[in-house]
Scaffold this active site. Structure first.
Site, short mmCIF file in Angstrom:
data_model
loop_
_atom_site.label_atom_id
_atom_site.label_comp_id
_atom_site.label_asym_id
_atom_site.label_seq_id
_atom_site.Cartn_x
_atom_site.Cartn_y
_atom_site.Cartn_z
N PHE A 123 0.86 -1.19 0.00
CA PHE A 123 0.00 0.00 0.00
C PHE A 123 0.89 1.23 0.00
O PHE A 123 1.61 1.48 0.96
CB PHE A 123 -0.96 0.05 1.19
CG PHE A 123 -1.86 1.26 1.10
CD1 PHE A 123 -3.02 1.22 0.35
CD2 PHE A 123 -1.51 2.46 1.69
CE1 PHE A 123 -3.83 2.35 0.19
CE2 PHE A 123 -2.31 3.61 1.55
CZ PHE A 123 -3.47 3.54 0.81
N ASP A 140 9.34 2.93 2.16
CA ASP A 140 8.13 3.69 2.47
C ASP A 140 7.85 3.50 3.95
O ASP A 140 7.29 2.48 4.36
CB ASP A 140 6.97 3.23 1.59
CG ASP A 140 5.66 3.99 1.91
OD1 ASP A 140 5.61 4.69 2.94
OD2 ASP A 140 4.71 3.86 1.11
N LYS A 182 2.33 10.92 7.23
CA LYS A 182 1.50 10.68 8.43
C LYS A 182 2.00 11.40 9.68
O LYS A 182 1.75 12.58 9.82
CB LYS A 182 1.34 9.17 8.62
CG LYS A 182 0.51 8.57 7.48
CD LYS A 182 -0.17 7.27 7.79
CE LYS A 182 -1.22 6.97 6.73
NZ LYS A 182 -0.85 5.92 5.80
C1 PLP Z 1 -0.96 6.00 4.32
C2 PLP Z 1 0.14 5.49 3.49
C3 PLP Z 1 0.47 6.07 2.25
C4 PLP Z 1 -0.34 7.17 1.63
O1 PLP Z 1 -0.42 8.32 2.42
P1 PLP Z 1 -1.58 9.39 2.16
O2 PLP Z 1 -1.21 10.54 3.06
O3 PLP Z 1 -2.87 8.76 2.54
O4 PLP Z 1 -1.54 9.74 0.72
C5 PLP Z 1 1.56 5.55 1.57
N1 PLP Z 1 2.29 4.54 2.07
C6 PLP Z 1 2.01 3.97 3.25
C7 PLP Z 1 2.86 2.85 3.76
C8 PLP Z 1 0.91 4.41 4.00
O5 PLP Z 1 0.60 3.81 5.15
#
Ligand code: PLP
Length: 401
Positions: free
Chosen positions: A141, A226, A255
């Site tokens: 994700f 990520d 985040k």
């Molecule tokens: C939440 C998340 C994203 C995307 O972040 P947004 O601020 O919702 O665009 C990307 N990678 C990971 C691992 C995430 O948990």
């Protein structure tokens, strides 16, 4: 109709149904607790998918935001502002890297990582124009843009949104052999979550991340971690990669970087990688704005002491010990995670993840299901041990019932 029902009915009538929220309407929040429009209090065991690592209404973060609100909030990057250099310097320091490229949302930072890796591939590695490939993992994700969903393996996230962006190769998460075989001379990057959050807090097998590090170094490929959900204290370390002693070439952050106050994301890397950009090649109107920098600077200062990481490690050990006791008792099939982060696979006979979440809500605990009968537990790192224990007691009650 109750205030709650009225609010939900209007939301359903006037907003796109791209989410299926639990039927609670939050009005205020403080620390690890939220209060709904009817005065009921709930323990927040999701923390905005880790955007609220420092809790709701964190005093230090609110003070930093309020002070900045009175000074200057937005300049655009057409001008310098006096919070920018500090933010970039301090964040780079925290990451042990050299340069920062600030954006707003996580997806934008992932897009930035993709663009950076491609440009690096053409300019530095010498990949023929248009041929760059990025390898990603199954069940990833990384966000919701058209390019990012192009390399998702989640049917719901992809269906009807094509045509898809080419240039990505998907290999099974945790499988080094598959990764090695997928690499070619045109591979510019491997993009991975060191722990897959949305997939159900999946921790890769020991040795996987070091193996990825070794392989990417050998092949002159960028290792992009990520850490948008796994980073900034959640797992008991600043970065989840640290659990395996791994330093990637690039961190993608978001985040918690915005302290639950404003959206702040960033790509952090070496000068050899982020130094490739020239004016006009990438940007964002809001990226690196004064308010974002002021809040994120405070987030970085809070992480620099290590106290939040330590708290997540200690409370996390307790959390995993308690959850571990439930495994094998019939109700819980498996528990995964690190620190204050757990994916709990519930026996499907006890209900779907959604049903378990609803029953927990009735007991005033808010969590989020992922796939099937898995729930995710990720309270703010400021949660007290007593509150954590109370939340766990509610889970045991729900599983007993
Ligand atoms: C939440 C998340 C994203 C995307 O972040 P947004 O601020 O919702 O665009 C990307 N990678 C990971 C691992 C995430 O948990």
């Amino acid at each position: 109709m109750s205030t709650t029902e009225t609010a939900i009915a209007s939301a359903e009538a006037h907003s796109a149904h791209n989410y299926h929220p639990l039927p609670v309407v939050v009005a205020t929040a403080d620390g690890a607790w939220m209060t709904d429009v009817e005065g009921r209090r709930y323990l927040d065991m999701l923390a905005g998918y880790s955007a609220l690592n420092f809790g709701h209404g964190n005093r230090r973060l609110l003070d930093a935001a309020k002070a900045q609100l009175e000074r200057v909030t937005l300049t655009s990057r057409a001008f310098h502002h006096d919070r920018f250099a500090d933010f970039c310097t301090r964040l780079a320091e925290l990451c042990g890297m050299e340069m920062v490229l600030p954006m707003n949302t996580g997806a934008e930072a992932v897009e930035t990582a993709v663009k950076t890796a491609r440009k690096w591939g053409y300019r530095v590695k010498g990949v023929p124009d248009g041929m760059a490939k990025i390898i990603v993992a199954s069940d990833n994700f990384h966000g919701r843009t058209t390019t990012i969903i192009s390399f998702s393996t989640d049917h719901e996230a992809r269906a009807d949104f094509g045509p898809y962006t080419p240039g990505f190769e998907i290999v099974p998460y945790g499988d080094l052999t598959a990764l090695r075989e997928a690499m070619t001379e045109n591979t510019v990057a491997v993009l991975l979550e060191p722990i897959q959050g949305e997939a159900g807090v999946l921790v890769p097998p020991p040795g996987y991340l070091p193996g990825v590090r070794e392989l990417t170094r050998e092949r002159n490929v960028l290792f992009i971690a990520d850490e948008i959900q796994s980073g900034l204290g959640r797992t008991g370390k600043t970065f989840a990669c640290e659990h395996e002693g791994v330093v990637p070439d690039m961190y993608v952050l978001g985040k918690a970087l915005g302290g639950g106050v404003v959206p702040v994301s960033a790509v952090v890397s070496s000068a050899a990688v982020l130094g490739i950009y020239r004016p006009g090649e990438h940007g964002s109107t809001f990226g690196g704005n004064p308010l974002a920098c002021a809040v994120a600077l405070e987030v970085v200062a809070m992480l620099r002491t290590g106290e939040y990481q330590q708290r997540a490690a200690e409370l996390g050990e307790h959390l995993h010990q308690e959850l571990g006791l439930l495994v094998g008792g019939g109700a819980v099939e498996a528990v995964r995670g690190h620190g204050l982060w757990a994916g709990v696979d519930i026996d499907p006979a006890r209900g779907t993840g959604r049903e378990i979440s609803e029953r927990l809500m009735d007991r005033r605990v808010l969590v989020k299901d992922t796939h099937g009968s898995t729930i995710r537990i990720a309270p703010p790192l400021v949660i007290s041990k007593e509150d954590l224990d109370w939340g766990l007691e509610q889970l045991r009650e729900v599983l007993r019932g």
